[in-house]
Design an enzyme around this catalytic site. Structure first.
Site, mmCIF file in Angstrom:
data_model
loop_
_atom_site.group_PDB
_atom_site.id
_atom_site.type_symbol
_atom_site.label_atom_id
_atom_site.label_comp_id
_atom_site.label_asym_id
_atom_site.label_seq_id
_atom_site.Cartn_x
_atom_site.Cartn_y
_atom_site.Cartn_z
ATOM 1 N N ASP A 1 -0.931 -3.783 -3.451
ATOM 2 C CA ASP A 1 -1.768 -2.619 -3.150
ATOM 3 C C ASP A 1 -3.238 -2.928 -3.412
ATOM 4 O O ASP A 1 -3.570 -3.907 -4.076
ATOM 5 C CB ASP A 1 -1.335 -1.391 -3.970
ATOM 6 C CG ASP A 1 -1.395 -0.110 -3.143
ATOM 7 O OD1 ASP A 1 -2.400 0.088 -2.423
ATOM 8 O OD2 ASP A 1 -0.447 0.687 -3.229
ATOM 9 N N GLU B 1 0.812 -1.230 0.000
ATOM 10 C CA GLU B 1 0.000 0.000 0.000
ATOM 11 C C GLU B 1 0.847 1.281 0.000
ATOM 12 O O GLU B 1 0.658 2.156 0.840
ATOM 13 C CB GLU B 1 -0.972 -0.020 1.192
ATOM 14 C CG GLU B 1 -1.857 -1.263 1.177
ATOM 15 C CD GLU B 1 -2.869 -1.322 2.314
ATOM 16 O OE1 GLU B 1 -2.765 -0.522 3.252
ATOM 17 O OE2 GLU B 1 -3.762 -2.188 2.260
ATOM 18 N N GLU C 1 -5.596 -10.639 -2.133
ATOM 19 C CA GLU C 1 -6.491 -10.517 -0.972
ATOM 20 C C GLU C 1 -7.953 -10.431 -1.389
ATOM 21 O O GLU C 1 -8.733 -9.674 -0.810
ATOM 22 C CB GLU C 1 -6.122 -9.277 -0.141
ATOM 23 C CG GLU C 1 -4.672 -9.249 0.296
ATOM 24 C CD GLU C 1 -4.315 -8.044 1.170
ATOM 25 O OE1 GLU C 1 -5.225 -7.364 1.667
ATOM 26 O OE2 GLU C 1 -3.111 -7.797 1.330
#
Ligand code: XIL
Length: 984
Positions: A503, A459, A566
């Site tokens: 990210d 991120e 994710e």
């Protein structure tokens, strides 16, 4: 079988059962006798204490019945002297106790007895013999007996001898119960008028009493608390089997404003850990509220207790009707396809300790080939203090995965979140990079060769910065060098590991571009970035799957490996809604969404090395507490680990439940000529999922004359047998790519850059059921089926290119702008309204609102309940359910207070609003300037736009009116806003 280590006397009083109670392997099937506690003294005295003065109790290696140690009791001078322990027994349960005993070497023969000293609540102590046998110093003798008791009592189990001074040894004491205590649950109702084994964690006073009853006559008052964590606790050691799930609940009441929560404290060898069962909630003062949650014990423990605490402060409260109950697990389905057999890339799941036990473990190994620890390898988990590394969980998870033959993704080395403060404290660039290097060397080095992929940085992008880089402490202190150093060190530590830059929101165009630019630049410099990780936390509506595909295709052009890291699919499009029970249609929609997403992955499989889903099953997902606490099941398997539509969407879409989509069909007319009328640009085309290289978007407008339909087809190979079939109310209307169609309706087609467009006017009557089938001559077909939702025509207005002085005074420039009014009532039948004009210039939108509202109030603490004007702006007119990150709700009150709403973080909008307000004889005048930095404003651009006037009376909102959106949901949903066109 684990046994406990020595503990302090204080701990011993609290926790005298054995940790292997919690070992799933020791808990047999229901109804069989279960081991409740066992003492083998291999690790020490295991909670046994001297009984009588001068007595000593030690774990000796002199001789043992099993293993190498036994418990030696010496220094006795009375028959009742001996060794004692507090057993984790419950009333009403039948126990079988066995033990081995002998006289110590050189000691005379005597009778050794195991006796229970029992003191009933408020009664007199009794001594109950459980087992006895005559022993000598030449061999171990078995003692065995049963024990049960009926009323709440304090217990002490002890061994004594008929000889006053003999030293004796005990070993391998095992207690089993005919009722499994890990299944039987527990209740505390305080109806005995006692605290029922609840004790204070600190110095709090616990008072059983009739002033604290939720039901019955008694509850438990909690006063005199010393800290927020101080409150009532009850041991549940022995009541929870490791790997099993339990429901815990308690009723709480407080007379002050405070939040109360339910938690578990567990310890092993004196090291505590705290886990939340029910997040703190603020009950209405004086009202009983239930705190409830589930808990799975995932660690060995020698202390386990449940407690109620407050989020802050030491105010008193009361509790009553505590309940702990065992949740029988459903077996995982073994007769369904394994996900890993259905996809052409590695498929994985994020996991945690508890998921390596019982049914969860079976689910992982059946479906997944790879695992990622959700938290255990993050900085706060691995290096909480400088140079102090904690690898217990990491080691456990890596060992487990290795033993199960699973690949392992390491997550994550460098991040701004879940990173302890010390990392940045007093850090110069040099110190910070050194700390980072040490961390990477230690963590990555430990698992070298066993963790094949690492999220090196996480991120780091902020697409709302000119340079696209997040202003984390990492960046603030070290600039881009932190990323360079992280990858360089990671490559040095393990040259074979795949190094990932990870990210979220990478599927959105602006973030996609910012990440792309960074990866391109760093790789050109030689920074060893092997792969881009797309987190892909999406929801059931947003973003369009085509965004995901565009992102993968874009990065493929860089020649970089890609992974989805994710994935989960929230059932919510905003951060305020919360379902009690998620509707079946939403779960079906989620299933179709998984299907479309995996269709993208399959098509892009050449560019994707792995796809990881962020969780094992819905019973444990970060979305149940992020961004707010709510029921949010985002994964393929439900709370009970059973396959959901989301699973079928991946494994076998043929088994998805049918989906009835819904499409807003505004009133409106267009010219049926194959040209895209402006009217069509007021809404985005509803996507029709891509199959192969065939995809489409479509829209409808309603008129009394029939239904206008637009289909924009992407189909690169032109064939006259390509068709669009529109079925309305059961009647099919077929249009060929070349324009040929049957009689009875009007239609026109036209070639476009990526395929062709169909416009048609169909005699629909009142039918709302629609199916759109797009087929190519090669036999590929994609479709949309559902219901039309007729809505009023979308209002539009214009903003000329002019710059006013934003001072609350109406400049002449405003007269160029057409005026609109807030004629749509969303609350109340009368009240404040506004006349509104808009202008634009170089990146800024200006809005003038003249509000008629003679009575003005800001009494409510809630901004939306104060007299105020809200300006809604969607810079790209995406008309999404939910907000895109540059969609904003800009509010100015009659006194000039500004508040801004957007997505949860609202990064792209929260600084955009400035303005001036003046009072007028009949109300107030708002002049607002809204910067729109995420788009380039230009003539003919269309913005999603609306105005809302909130009319307060005293501390409540009595009325509200908008320009276009009639739903009252404009603050969470942009799909019903009107449209503003920028003109010259
Ligand atoms: C989440 C975990 O799942 C939660 O348990 C934890 O409380 C917060 O972090 N992006 C990431 C992950 O990279 O590390 C986050 O995981 C979810 C968002």
């Amino acid at each position: 079988m684990r046994t406990p280590r020595p503990r302090t006397a204080v701990l011993a009083l609290l926790s005298l059962a054995l940790s292997f109670l919690a070992g799933a392997s020791t808990v047999p099937a229901a109804h069989a006798a279960a081991t409740v506690v066992g003492y083998d003294f291999e690790s020490g005295t295991q909670g046994w204490e001297p009984r009588g003065s001068g007595v000593s109790v030690t774990a000796t290696t002199d001789s043992a019945h099993g293993g190498t140690r036994s418990l030696l009791t010496g220094g006795r001078s009375a028959t009742w002297h001996g060794a004692a322990v507090t057993p984790p027994f419950e009333k009403g349960v039948g126990y079988q106790v066995t033990a081995w005993a002998r006289a110590a070497a050189g000691q005379p023969s005597s009778t050794i007895a195991l006796t229970m000293q029992r003191t009933p609540a408020g009664g007199t102590t009794v001594y109950e013999r459980i087992a006895a046998a005559t022993v000598t110093d030449s061999e171990w003798v078995r003692l065995s007996g049963t024990y049960t008791y009926a009323t709440d009592s304090a217990l002490s189990l002890y061994a004594e001898s008929s000889d006053e001074t003999v030293a004796f040894q005990l070993d391998d004491i095992v207690v089993t119960a005919d009722t499994d205590p890990t299944r039987s649950g527990l209740t505390s109702d305080f109806e005995t008028g006692t605290a029922q084994e609840w004790t204070a964690r600190g110095g709090a006073t616990l008072t059983p009493g009739d002033g604290f009853a939720h039901t019955g006559a008694y509850g438990l008052g909690v006063t005199n608390r010393q800290a927020s964590w101080d409150g009532p606790a009850r041991t549940v050691l022995g009541k929870l089997a490791k790997g099993s799930k339990y429901e815990l609940s308690v009723w709480v009441r407080t007379d002050s404003a405070q939040s109360l929560g339910l938690s578990v404290e567990r310890r092993l060898d004196g090291t505590p850990a705290y886990e939340r069962v029910a997040a703190p909630r603020a009950p209405a003062t004086g009202e009983w509220t239930r705190l409830a949650g589930t808990y799975t014990l995932a660690h060995d423990v020698d202390f386990l207790s449940v407690y109620v605490e407050s989020a802050a402060g030491t105010e008193p409260f009361a509790i009553d009707d505590f309940q702990l109950s065992y949740v029988e697990p459903k077996p995982v389905q073994t007769d369904i396809p394994s996900l890993k057999d259905r996809v052409p890339f590695t498929v994985g799941a994020a996991f945690y300790r508890g998921a390596t036990l019982g049914e969860h473990a079976k689910l992982i190994t059946k479906h997944y080939e790879s695992v990622t620890p959700g938290n255990s390898l993050k900085w706060d988990a691995t290096e909480p203090a400088e140079g102090t590394f904690t690898f217990a969980d990491g080691d456990y998870l890596v060992d487990w995965a290795t033993a199960e033959g699973l690949e392992f993704r390491g997550h994550t080395l460098v991040w701004h979140s879940q990173t302890p403060d010390w990392v940045f404290e007093g850090a110069t660039k040099e110190i910070l990079l050194q700390r980072m290097e040490n961390h990477i060397r230690a963590v990555m080095g430990r698992y070298k060769g066993r963790i094949g992929t690492w999220d090196v940085v996480n991120e780091v992008i902020d697409e709302n910065r000119p340079d696209g880089l997040r202003r984390s402490p990492w960046f603030e202190i070290a600039g881009l060098d932190y990323i360079r150093t992280a990858f360089r060190v990671a490559r040095e530590v393990d040259p074979d590991a795949t190094l990932v830059i990870n990210d979220y929101n990478t599927e959105f165009p602006r973030k996609r571009q910012a990440l792309y630019d960074l990866v391109k630049k760093l790789r050109a410099e030689g920074v060893p970035i092997d792969a881009v990780g797309h987190q892909l936390h999406v929801n059931v509506e947003q973003p369009p799957t085509s965004f995901i595909e565009d992102t993968i295709e874009k990065f493929a052009g860089l020649g970089v490996e890609q992974q989805v890291t994710e994935l989960d699919v929230s059932v919510y499009t905003d951060f305020v809604t919360s379902y009690d029970t998620v509707p079946a249609e939403i779960l079906a929609l989620q299933g179709h969404r998984y299907r479309e997403i995996f269709d993208v992955f399959r098509r892009q499989a050449d560019h994707l090395s792995s796809v990881t889903i962020w969780g094992v099953a819905d019973d444990a997902t970060w979305l149940s507490s992020f961004p707010i606490t709510r029921t949010n099941p985002p994964l393929p398997f439900d709370d009970e680990l059973q396959a959901k539509p989301a699973y079928w969407g991946i494994a076998d879409p043929g088994r998805l439940p049918p989906l009835t989509r819904s499409l807003n069909a505004p009133a409106g007319t267009v010219t049926v000529d194959g040209k895209r009328d402006d009217e069509w640009n007021l809404l985005p085309d509803a996507p029709i999922a891509r199959i192969g290289d065939l995809s489409a978007g479509w829209q409808a407008r309603t008129t009394p004359a029939g239904l206008y339909v637009l289909a924009e087809v992407n189909d690169p190979t032109d064939n006259r047998n390509d068709t669009v079939t529109l079925t309305v109310g059961g009647t099919p209307y077929r249009v060929q790519r070349g324009g040929t169609h049957a009689h009875g309706f009007r239609a026109h087609t036209r070639k476009t850059a990526t395929g062709y467009r169909v416009e048609a006017l169909l005699p629909s009557g009142t039918a709302t059921g629609v199916k759109v089938v797009v087929a190519d001559a090669g036999g590929q077909e994609t479709s949309w089926a559902g219901e039309l939702a007729p809505i009023p025509a979308i209002r539009t207005t214009r903003a000329p290119k002019r710059t006013p002085v934003v001072d609350g005074v109406v400049d002449a420039a405003w007269h160029q702008a057409p005026e609109i009014t807030t004629g749509t009532r969303i609350q109340g039948t009368s009240g404040a309204t506004a006349k509104v004009r808009a202008m634009w210039n170089s990146g800024t939108l200006y809005v003038l609102a003249r509000v008629t509202d003679p009575e003005l109030s800001e009494e409510s603490p809630n901004a939306w309940e104060q007299d105020s004007v809200e300006i809604f702006v969607d810079p790209q007119n995406n008309k999404t359910k939910g907000y895109d990150d540059d969609d904003g709700q800009y509010r100015i009150s009659f006194t000039g207070r500004r508040t801004v709403g957007g997505t949860f973080d609202a990064f792209a909008v929260k600084e955009n609003l400035t303005g001036a307000v003046t009072r007028t004889p009949d109300g107030y005048l708002v002049e607002a300037a809204i910067r729109l930095p995420t788009v380039t404003l230009a003539k003919d651009a269309l913005l999603g736009f609306d105005i809302q006037v909130n009319d307060a009376v005293g501390a409540t909102r009595a009325a509200a009116a908008t320009w276009n959106d009639p739903t009252g949901r404009g603050y969470v949903d942009t799909s019903r806003w009107g449209v503003l066109r920028l003109v010259r």
